[in-house]
Motif scaffolding. Structure first.
Motif, mmCIF file in Angstrom:
data_model
loop_
_atom_site.group_PDB
_atom_site.id
_atom_site.type_symbol
_atom_site.label_atom_id
_atom_site.label_comp_id
_atom_site.label_asym_id
_atom_site.label_seq_id
_atom_site.Cartn_x
_atom_site.Cartn_y
_atom_site.Cartn_z
ATOM 1 N N ARG A 94 0.868 -1.126 -0.024
ATOM 2 C CA ARG A 94 -0.051 -0.016 0.031
ATOM 3 C C ARG A 94 0.827 1.242 0.016
ATOM 4 O O ARG A 94 0.725 2.181 -0.872
ATOM 5 C CB ARG A 94 -0.905 -0.030 1.083
ATOM 6 N N ARG A 95 1.967 1.209 0.742
ATOM 7 C CA ARG A 95 2.710 2.476 0.940
ATOM 8 C C ARG A 95 3.479 2.750 -0.381
ATOM 9 O O ARG A 95 3.530 3.943 -0.713
ATOM 10 C CB ARG A 95 3.712 2.233 1.968
ATOM 11 N N LEU A 96 4.012 1.277 -1.001
ATOM 12 C CA LEU A 96 4.635 1.635 -2.361
ATOM 13 C C LEU A 96 3.563 2.146 -3.378
ATOM 14 O O LEU A 96 4.000 3.154 -4.247
ATOM 15 C CB LEU A 96 5.305 0.231 -2.516
ATOM 16 N N PHE A 97 2.470 1.637 -3.293
ATOM 17 C CA PHE A 97 1.481 2.179 -4.393
ATOM 18 C C PHE A 97 1.173 3.562 -4.124
ATOM 19 O O PHE A 97 1.118 4.418 -5.128
ATOM 20 C CB PHE A 97 0.290 1.196 -4.202
ATOM 21 N N GLU A 98 1.043 3.978 -2.902
ATOM 22 C CA GLU A 98 0.614 5.371 -2.516
ATOM 23 C C GLU A 98 1.880 6.285 -2.846
ATOM 24 O O GLU A 98 1.403 7.481 -3.460
ATOM 25 C CB GLU A 98 0.070 5.506 -1.125
ATOM 26 N N ASN A 99 2.949 6.021 -2.696
ATOM 27 C CA ASN A 99 4.144 6.495 -2.767
ATOM 28 C C ASN A 99 4.462 6.717 -4.356
ATOM 29 O O ASN A 99 5.016 8.018 -4.825
ATOM 30 C CB ASN A 99 5.352 6.282 -1.981
ATOM 31 N N GLN A 100 4.394 5.689 -5.354
ATOM 32 C CA GLN A 100 5.009 5.617 -6.331
ATOM 33 C C GLN A 100 3.610 5.549 -7.682
ATOM 34 O O GLN A 100 4.019 6.170 -8.713
ATOM 35 C CB GLN A 100 5.832 4.421 -6.566
ATOM 36 N N CYS A 101 2.825 5.015 -7.309
ATOM 37 C CA CYS A 101 1.653 4.782 -8.375
ATOM 38 C C CYS A 101 0.450 5.768 -8.479
ATOM 39 O O CYS A 101 -0.082 6.207 -9.434
ATOM 40 C CB CYS A 101 1.326 3.323 -8.452
ATOM 41 N N LEU A 102 0.106 6.271 -7.140
ATOM 42 C CA LEU A 102 -1.320 6.826 -6.993
ATOM 43 C C LEU A 102 -1.094 8.124 -7.602
ATOM 44 O O LEU A 102 -2.552 8.575 -8.130
ATOM 45 C CB LEU A 102 -1.597 6.966 -5.406
ATOM 46 N N VAL A 103 -0.459 8.935 -7.775
ATOM 47 C CA VAL A 103 -0.181 10.044 -8.618
ATOM 48 C C VAL A 103 -0.979 9.916 -9.917
ATOM 49 O O VAL A 103 -2.009 10.843 -10.254
ATOM 50 C CB VAL A 103 1.299 10.741 -8.512
ATOM 51 N N CYS A 104 -0.531 9.083 -10.490
ATOM 52 C CA CYS A 104 -1.448 8.678 -11.983
ATOM 53 C C CYS A 104 -2.664 7.755 -11.822
ATOM 54 O O CYS A 104 -3.498 8.114 -12.694
ATOM 55 C CB CYS A 104 -0.297 8.148 -12.961
ATOM 56 N N HIS A 105 -2.833 6.898 -10.774
ATOM 57 C CA HIS A 105 -3.735 6.070 -10.846
ATOM 58 C C HIS A 105 -4.856 6.404 -9.848
ATOM 59 O O HIS A 105 -5.732 5.586 -9.398
ATOM 60 C CB HIS A 105 -3.286 4.729 -10.576
ATOM 61 N N GLN A 106 -4.953 7.466 -9.183
ATOM 62 C CA GLN A 106 -6.029 8.021 -8.260
ATOM 63 C C GLN A 106 -7.481 7.869 -8.726
ATOM 64 O O GLN A 106 -8.300 7.547 -7.939
ATOM 65 C CB GLN A 106 -5.679 9.217 -7.423
ATOM 66 N N ASP A 107 -7.680 8.214 -9.742
ATOM 67 C CA ASP A 107 -8.996 8.286 -10.548
ATOM 68 C C ASP A 107 -9.351 6.841 -10.943
ATOM 69 O O ASP A 107 -10.587 6.692 -11.162
ATOM 70 C CB ASP A 107 -8.932 9.349 -11.491
ATOM 71 N N ILE A 108 -8.420 5.965 -11.093
ATOM 72 C CA ILE A 108 -8.883 4.645 -11.728
ATOM 73 C C ILE A 108 -8.726 3.527 -10.830
ATOM 74 O O ILE A 108 -9.089 2.413 -11.209
ATOM 75 C CB ILE A 108 -8.038 4.337 -13.008
ATOM 76 N N ALA A 109 -7.869 3.824 -9.612
ATOM 77 C CA ALA A 109 -7.840 2.584 -8.789
ATOM 78 C C ALA A 109 -8.908 2.487 -7.573
ATOM 79 O O ALA A 109 -8.590 2.877 -6.469
ATOM 80 C CB ALA A 109 -6.248 2.440 -8.232
ATOM 81 N N LYS A 110 -9.914 2.230 -7.916
ATOM 82 C CA LYS A 110 -11.115 2.138 -6.865
ATOM 83 C C LYS A 110 -11.881 0.805 -6.967
ATOM 84 O O LYS A 110 -11.757 -0.094 -8.096
ATOM 85 C CB LYS A 110 -12.121 3.122 -7.221
ATOM 86 N N PRO A 111 -12.169 0.351 -5.757
ATOM 87 C CA PRO A 111 -12.840 -1.095 -5.742
ATOM 88 C C PRO A 111 -14.035 -1.185 -6.492
ATOM 89 O O PRO A 111 -14.838 0.287 -6.356
ATOM 90 C CB PRO A 111 -13.071 -1.196 -4.154
ATOM 91 N N GLY A 112 -14.494 -2.026 -7.016
ATOM 92 C CA GLY A 112 -15.819 -2.215 -7.722
ATOM 93 C C GLY A 112 -15.653 -1.608 -9.151
ATOM 94 O O GLY A 112 -16.757 -1.962 -9.905
#
Length: 107
Positions: free
Chosen positions: A39-57
């Motif tokens: 989770r920390r790796l994803f939030e620090n490295q990936c979430l900047v670009c994926h915040q709108d598409i990485a959602k449950p459901g």
């Protein structure tokens, strides 16, 4: 006088059960820690670009764990991250538990 062997077995039985379940307990705890690291790796490295598409459901193009692993590896390389197997595994564990929920084992 006979030795009290049956009493001895009774005292060791809980230890035997603990020995059977200890790997499960430790594995579950380790998986929780690895998912937290993922989770920390994803939030620090990936979430900047994926915040709108990485959602449950939400519907995703990824259809299995192997595809998800390949995408994580590809994007880590593309972004210049020097992620080894442990980082990829941790992010995979996090994403699968938080978003994808694939039932198959990771390879």
């Amino acid at each position: 006088m006979e030795p009290a062997q049956s009493g001895t077995t009774r005292f060791h039985a809980p230890l035997g059960r603990l020995a059977l379940f200890l790997p499960l307990i430790l594995c579950t705890e380790a998986m929780a820690q690895d998912a937290e690291r993922g989770r920390r790796l994803f939030e620090n490295q990936c979430l900047v670009c994926h915040q709108d598409i990485a959602k449950p459901g939400q519907k995703h193009a990824v259809t299995n764990l192997q595809d998800l692993r390949q995408r994580i590896q590809g994007w880590a390389f593309h972004m210049g991250e020097d992620w080894g197997k442990s980082e990829v595994d941790d992010v995979l564990l996090y994403l699968n538990s938080a978003i994808y929920r694939f039932q198959e084992p990771a390879r």
